[in-house]
Design an enzyme around this catalytic site. Structure first.
Site, PDB file in Angstrom:
ATOM      1  N   HIS A 127      43.950  40.657  40.223  1.00  0.00           N
ATOM      2  CA  HIS A 127      44.553  39.407  40.714  1.00  0.00           C
ATOM      3  C   HIS A 127      45.462  39.697  41.912  1.00  0.00           C
ATOM      4  CE1 HIS A 127      44.255  37.966  36.291  1.00  0.00           C
ATOM      5  NE2 HIS A 127      43.352  37.277  36.973  1.00  0.00           N
TER       6      HIS A 127
ATOM      7  N   LYS B 202      39.295  29.418  26.521  1.00  0.00           N
ATOM      8  CA  LYS B 202      39.830  30.709  26.071  1.00  0.00           C
ATOM      9  C   LYS B 202      41.029  30.502  25.153  1.00  0.00           C
ATOM     10  CE  LYS B 202      38.810  33.207  30.397  1.00  0.00           C
ATOM     11  NZ  LYS B 202      39.437  33.787  31.598  1.00  0.00           N
TER      12      LYS B 202
ATOM     13  N   ARG C 193      33.970  39.139  41.512  1.00  0.00           N
ATOM     14  CA  ARG C 193      33.719  40.567  41.261  1.00  0.00           C
ATOM     15  C   ARG C 193      32.235  40.896  41.273  1.00  0.00           C
ATOM     16  NH1 ARG C 193      37.113  40.264  35.837  1.00  0.00           N
ATOM     17  NH2 ARG C 193      35.878  38.365  35.904  1.00  0.00           N
TER      18      ARG C 193
ATOM     19  N   SER D 215      41.323  40.587  32.790  1.00  0.00           N
ATOM     20  CA  SER D 215      42.401  40.388  31.815  1.00  0.00           C
ATOM     21  C   SER D 215      41.908  40.780  30.425  1.00  0.00           C
ATOM     22  CB  SER D 215      42.857  38.925  31.823  1.00  0.00           C
ATOM     23  OG  SER D 215      43.509  38.639  33.046  1.00  0.00           O
TER      24      SER D 215
END
Ligand code: PNS
Length: 162
Positions: free
Chosen positions: A17, A41, A90, A128
């Protein structure tokens, strides 16, 4: 003024990040980092904890402001006068997800465009989710998280908060 928003759940903030945030800060006059709720989530950290770690990590960066928002991202961007959303990508999976979200957000706010920054190869596997595993198994966090955010987390542990 070129204003951008970098949104995320930051559960917790990672060096991946931070790479996108520092690059965005070079591209735009002002970057709002928006700590949000991701409905898909269930987080390890509370919204307030995620925000506190993020604030500690971005406080030295000029032109960067961290905030909390519980509504739609497009509404937040409009309130801040932002015309760009910045996201990191990514891999192809990220790109596909972000492509869809970019269309949704532009549908909500026609002037709001999304800028995707490809991750640096050495940070491509950072997430994360991976950092939460390192926390769970008590591994060193320095290779994955900003030092200031780690200090905030250690402060809670010393206070018996987590
Ligand atoms: O870090 P994350 O969990 O990948 O971030 C996802 C996030 C929070 C940016 C996304 O879930 C989001 O934009 N949530 C806000 C609600 C919203 O605006 N939804 C419509 C756009 S898909």
């Amino acid at each position: 003024m070129n204003i951008a928003v970098f949104p995320g759940s930051f559960d917790p903030v990672t060096l991946g990040h931070m790479d996108v945030i520092t690059r965005a800060a070079r591209l735009f006059d002002r970057v709002y980092i928006c700590t949000m709720v991701n409905g898909g989530k269930s987080p390890m950290f509370t919204t307030e904890q995620r925000f506190e770690m993020l604030c500690a990590a971005v406080s030295p960066l000029r032109g960067v402001t961290a905030e909390l928002w519980t509504g739609l991202l497009a509404d937040y961007a409009r309130e801040r006068g932002a015309r760009w959303l910045v996201k990191g990508a990514r891999n192809g999976t990220d790109f596909d997800a972000e492509y869809g979200m970019a269309q949704i957000n532009r549908g909500l706010e026609p002037e709001l465009d999304t800028v995707l920054l490809p991750s640096r190869p050495e940070l491509q596997h950072f997430s994360s989710t991976m950092v939460r595993e390192m926390i769970k198994y008590g591994r060193a966090l320095e290779p994955y998280m900003p030092a200031a955010a780690i200090r905030v987390m250690k402060g809670w542990r010393d206070d018996g908060q987590s």
